[in-house]
Design a protein around this motif. Structure first.
Motif, mmCIF file in Angstrom:
data_model
loop_
_atom_site.group_PDB
_atom_site.id
_atom_site.type_symbol
_atom_site.label_atom_id
_atom_site.label_comp_id
_atom_site.label_asym_id
_atom_site.label_seq_id
_atom_site.Cartn_x
_atom_site.Cartn_y
_atom_site.Cartn_z
ATOM 1 N N THR A 1 0.811 -1.211 0.000
ATOM 2 C CA THR A 1 0.000 0.000 0.000
ATOM 3 C C THR A 1 0.850 1.270 0.000
ATOM 4 O OG1 THR A 1 -0.293 -0.330 2.366
ATOM 5 C CG2 THR A 1 -2.083 -1.042 0.956
ATOM 6 N N ASP A 2 1.453 1.580 1.157
ATOM 7 C CA ASP A 2 2.197 2.836 1.274
ATOM 8 C C ASP A 2 3.610 2.569 1.727
ATOM 9 O OD1 ASP A 2 0.878 5.191 0.698
ATOM 10 O OD2 ASP A 2 -0.494 4.892 2.407
ATOM 11 N N GLY A 3 4.576 3.213 1.153
ATOM 12 C CA GLY A 3 5.961 3.125 1.632
ATOM 13 C C GLY A 3 6.400 1.705 1.874
ATOM 14 N N ASN A 4 6.563 1.353 3.148
ATOM 15 C CA ASN A 4 7.072 0.022 3.491
ATOM 16 C C ASN A 4 5.963 -0.968 3.879
ATOM 17 O OD1 ASN A 4 6.396 1.478 5.754
ATOM 18 N ND2 ASN A 4 7.955 0.529 7.048
ATOM 19 N N ILE A 5 4.705 -0.575 3.717
ATOM 20 C CA ILE A 5 3.597 -1.415 4.216
ATOM 21 C C ILE A 5 3.020 -2.358 3.151
ATOM 22 C CG2 ILE A 5 1.272 -1.391 5.243
ATOM 23 C CD1 ILE A 5 1.991 1.223 6.564
ATOM 24 N N MET A 6 2.846 -3.610 3.577
ATOM 25 C CA MET A 6 2.178 -4.588 2.716
ATOM 26 C C MET A 6 1.053 -5.226 3.531
ATOM 27 S SD MET A 6 3.797 -7.971 0.825
ATOM 28 C CE MET A 6 4.158 -8.973 2.267
ATOM 29 N N ALA A 7 -0.148 -5.247 2.950
ATOM 30 C CA ALA A 7 -1.269 -5.943 3.585
ATOM 31 C C ALA A 7 -1.256 -7.363 3.049
ATOM 32 C CB ALA A 7 -2.579 -5.264 3.211
ATOM 33 N N ILE A 8 -1.233 -8.356 3.939
ATOM 34 C CA ILE A 8 -1.218 -9.759 3.494
ATOM 35 C C ILE A 8 -2.235 -10.562 4.285
ATOM 36 C CG2 ILE A 8 0.756 -10.312 5.041
ATOM 37 C CD1 ILE A 8 1.505 -12.325 2.589
ATOM 38 N N LYS A 9 -2.833 -11.539 3.642
ATOM 39 C CA LYS A 9 -3.832 -12.387 4.299
ATOM 40 C C LYS A 9 -3.267 -12.947 5.599
ATOM 41 C CE LYS A 9 -4.780 -16.563 3.916
ATOM 42 N NZ LYS A 9 -5.147 -17.977 3.715
ATOM 43 N N ALA A 10 -4.093 -12.978 6.634
ATOM 44 C CA ALA A 10 -3.652 -13.539 7.913
ATOM 45 C C ALA A 10 -3.741 -15.062 7.865
ATOM 46 C CB ALA A 10 -4.533 -13.005 9.040
ATOM 47 N N SER A 11 -2.815 -15.735 8.531
ATOM 48 C CA SER A 11 -2.769 -17.197 8.552
ATOM 49 C C SER A 11 -4.071 -17.773 9.115
ATOM 50 C CB SER A 11 -1.585 -17.636 9.407
ATOM 51 O OG SER A 11 -1.473 -19.030 9.394
ATOM 52 N N GLY A 12 -4.612 -18.792 8.451
ATOM 53 C CA GLY A 12 -5.832 -19.452 8.932
ATOM 54 C C GLY A 12 -7.116 -18.795 8.459
ATOM 55 N N PHE A 13 -7.035 -17.589 7.891
ATOM 56 C CA PHE A 13 -8.234 -16.923 7.375
ATOM 57 C C PHE A 13 -8.428 -17.298 5.909
ATOM 58 C CE2 PHE A 13 -7.622 -14.720 11.207
ATOM 59 C CZ PHE A 13 -8.831 -14.140 11.545
ATOM 60 N N ALA A 14 -9.673 -17.224 5.432
ATOM 61 C CA ALA A 14 -9.937 -17.569 4.037
ATOM 62 C C ALA A 14 -9.902 -16.305 3.185
ATOM 63 C CB ALA A 14 -11.291 -18.247 3.917
ATOM 64 N N LEU A 15 -9.411 -16.454 1.958
ATOM 65 C CA LEU A 15 -9.339 -15.305 1.036
ATOM 66 C C LEU A 15 -10.703 -14.646 0.839
ATOM 67 C CD1 LEU A 15 -6.995 -16.430 -1.897
ATOM 68 C CD2 LEU A 15 -6.684 -14.431 -0.455
ATOM 69 N N LYS A 16 -11.742 -15.471 0.749
ATOM 70 C CA LYS A 16 -13.079 -14.932 0.455
ATOM 71 C C LYS A 16 -13.635 -14.087 1.596
ATOM 72 C CE LYS A 16 -15.676 -19.142 1.744
ATOM 73 N NZ LYS A 16 -15.540 -18.978 3.178
ATOM 74 N N ASP A 17 -13.049 -14.238 2.795
ATOM 75 C CA ASP A 17 -13.555 -13.498 3.962
ATOM 76 C C ASP A 17 -12.817 -12.192 4.204
ATOM 77 O OD1 ASP A 17 -15.382 -15.516 4.387
ATOM 78 O OD2 ASP A 17 -14.063 -16.622 5.754
ATOM 79 N N ILE A 18 -11.859 -11.861 3.357
ATOM 80 C CA ILE A 18 -11.119 -10.603 3.543
ATOM 81 C C ILE A 18 -12.028 -9.405 3.248
ATOM 82 C CG2 ILE A 18 -9.269 -9.161 2.534
ATOM 83 C CD1 ILE A 18 -7.512 -11.595 2.465
ATOM 84 N N THR A 19 -12.015 -8.430 4.155
ATOM 85 C CA THR A 19 -12.751 -7.192 3.915
ATOM 86 C C THR A 19 -11.750 -6.037 4.049
ATOM 87 O OG1 THR A 19 -13.227 -6.675 6.225
ATOM 88 C CG2 THR A 19 -14.757 -8.184 5.123
ATOM 89 N N GLU A 20 -12.207 -4.824 3.886
ATOM 90 C CA GLU A 20 -11.280 -3.683 3.988
ATOM 91 C C GLU A 20 -10.706 -3.543 5.393
ATOM 92 O OE1 GLU A 20 -11.584 -0.208 1.876
ATOM 93 O OE2 GLU A 20 -12.760 -1.047 0.238
ATOM 94 N N THR A 21 -11.380 -4.166 6.375
ATOM 95 C CA THR A 21 -10.891 -3.999 7.744
ATOM 96 C C THR A 21 -10.539 -5.314 8.445
ATOM 97 O OG1 THR A 21 -13.204 -4.003 8.425
ATOM 98 C CG2 THR A 21 -12.157 -1.846 8.232
#
Ligand SMILES: [Zn+2]
Length: 333
Positions: free
Chosen positions: A29-49
């Motif tokens: 996203t910005d500068g040094n930040i990367m948003a990555i899926k959390a372990s054990g969570f499903a891709l389809k359940d990712i939301t903006e928060t």
């Protein structure tokens, strides 16, 4: 972020690409930040928060750079703790664990999508799969990374394959095949990342003449667990039997969900019906993984191509890996 969420939800809803909590995606996203899926969570359940973690990806990238031979073993053991140290806590103070594959996401383009698609895995789990991939994708921007333990060592192998490709072709590869594992696509454009992911699989499916994936992955309540009578289950059992499947491991998630489930007595079979002594999420993850493995074995059998299984040392590593035990625990919740 909005496009990242869209990409995750679209791919995550396809069981032929993502089974249970498998696969992961990221977005720098910005500068040094990367948003990555959390372990054990499903891709389809990712939301903006929710469902992802922010990490300092530049630190993680640095950790995988110029590693001496003598340093490798130690770093492999410490890598997931290191990744966890690089997480940036969210506003509510919660710290989820970043995906075990955070390493290779850190070294790639802005958007990264990684799944275990059944079509790609027909190739990556086949004897001579690399040669076949070359025939199908001749002249396109792809690399093939040999099997490595997920996490630190896989990141090094991918990084090496990418550097060689860049030196030879003067450009960054956008499609990466992972032997006995799955597919990665990466691009600075989220639409291209998503499009390439689907196009690569559709190309394999049509070139190899593969059939459609099983449509009937339904679960029914049974006692305090679940069951499934999808027709492919009985057909597979009468043709091959579970011992055939468990004597060869195709890719890590087969071990994580099936091997352990059978060993713990969470999975059983009776007259072509599969029973799950688990909650719904875990039953779904197991059923989808089982279907994917059956599909790959069946497809290779029809093509008359022998299976290329994981080496037994690689298998033992997964069975004893703490990160995978953590992932199963979260899926079971
Ligand atoms: Zn994976």
């Amino acid at each position: 972020m909005e496009q990242f969420v869209k990409m995750c939800r679209e791919i995550g809803a396809m069981p032929d690409y993502v089974q249970g909590g498998g696969g992961n995606a990221s977005c720098k996203t910005d500068g040094n930040i990367m948003a990555i899926k959390a372990s054990g969570f499903a891709l389809k359940d990712i939301t903006e928060t929710s469902g992802y973690v922010n990490v300092d990806y530049l630190k993680i990238k640095e950790y995988h750079k110029d590693v001496s031979e003598s340093e490798k073993k130690k770093r492999e053991e410490e890598a997931s703790a290191f990744n966890l140290k690089c997480t940036i806590p969210s506003a509510d103070g919660k710290t989820l664990r970043p995906s075990v594959e955070t390493g290779f996401h850190s070294i790639m383009k802005k958007y990264v999508m990684h799944t275990h698609p059944v079509y790609t895995n027909v190739l990556t789990c086949a004897q001579g799969g690399k040669k076949k991939a070359k025939e199908i994708f001749e002249g396109t921007c792809f690399v093939w990374a040999p099997y490595m333990n997920p996490g630190f060592m896989l990141t090094l192998a991918i990084s090496d394959a990418i550097s060689k490709f860049e030196k030879k072709n003067g450009e960054y590869p956008k499609v990466i095949f992972l032997e006995n594992h799955g597919l990665v696509t990466t691009s600075d454009d989220p639409d291209e990342c998503l499009r390439l992911h689907i196009k690569t699989n559709e190309t394999i499916k049509s070139k190899l003449g593969l059939s459609d994936f099983y449509q009937d992955l339904k679960l029914q309540k049974a006692g305090d667990g679940y069951k499934s009578s999808a027709p492919f289950i009985g057909e597979f059992l009468s043709k091959y039997g579970m011992n055939t499947m468990m004597s060869m491991a195709l890719y890590p998630d087969q071990l994580v969900y099936l091997y352990n489930g059978l060993k713990d007595g969470k999975i059983s079979f009776e007259n072509g019906t599969m029973f799950f002594k688990t909650g719904e999420n875990e039953a779904r993850a197991i059923l989808e993984t089982f279907a994917a493995v059956v599909y790959i074995i069946e497809s290779l059998h029809k093509l008359n191509i022998p299976v290329h299984p994981m080496h037994y040392i690689a298998r033992d590593f997964i069975n004893n890996w703490e990160s995978e035990k953590y992932r199963r625990k979260v899926t079971a919740k």
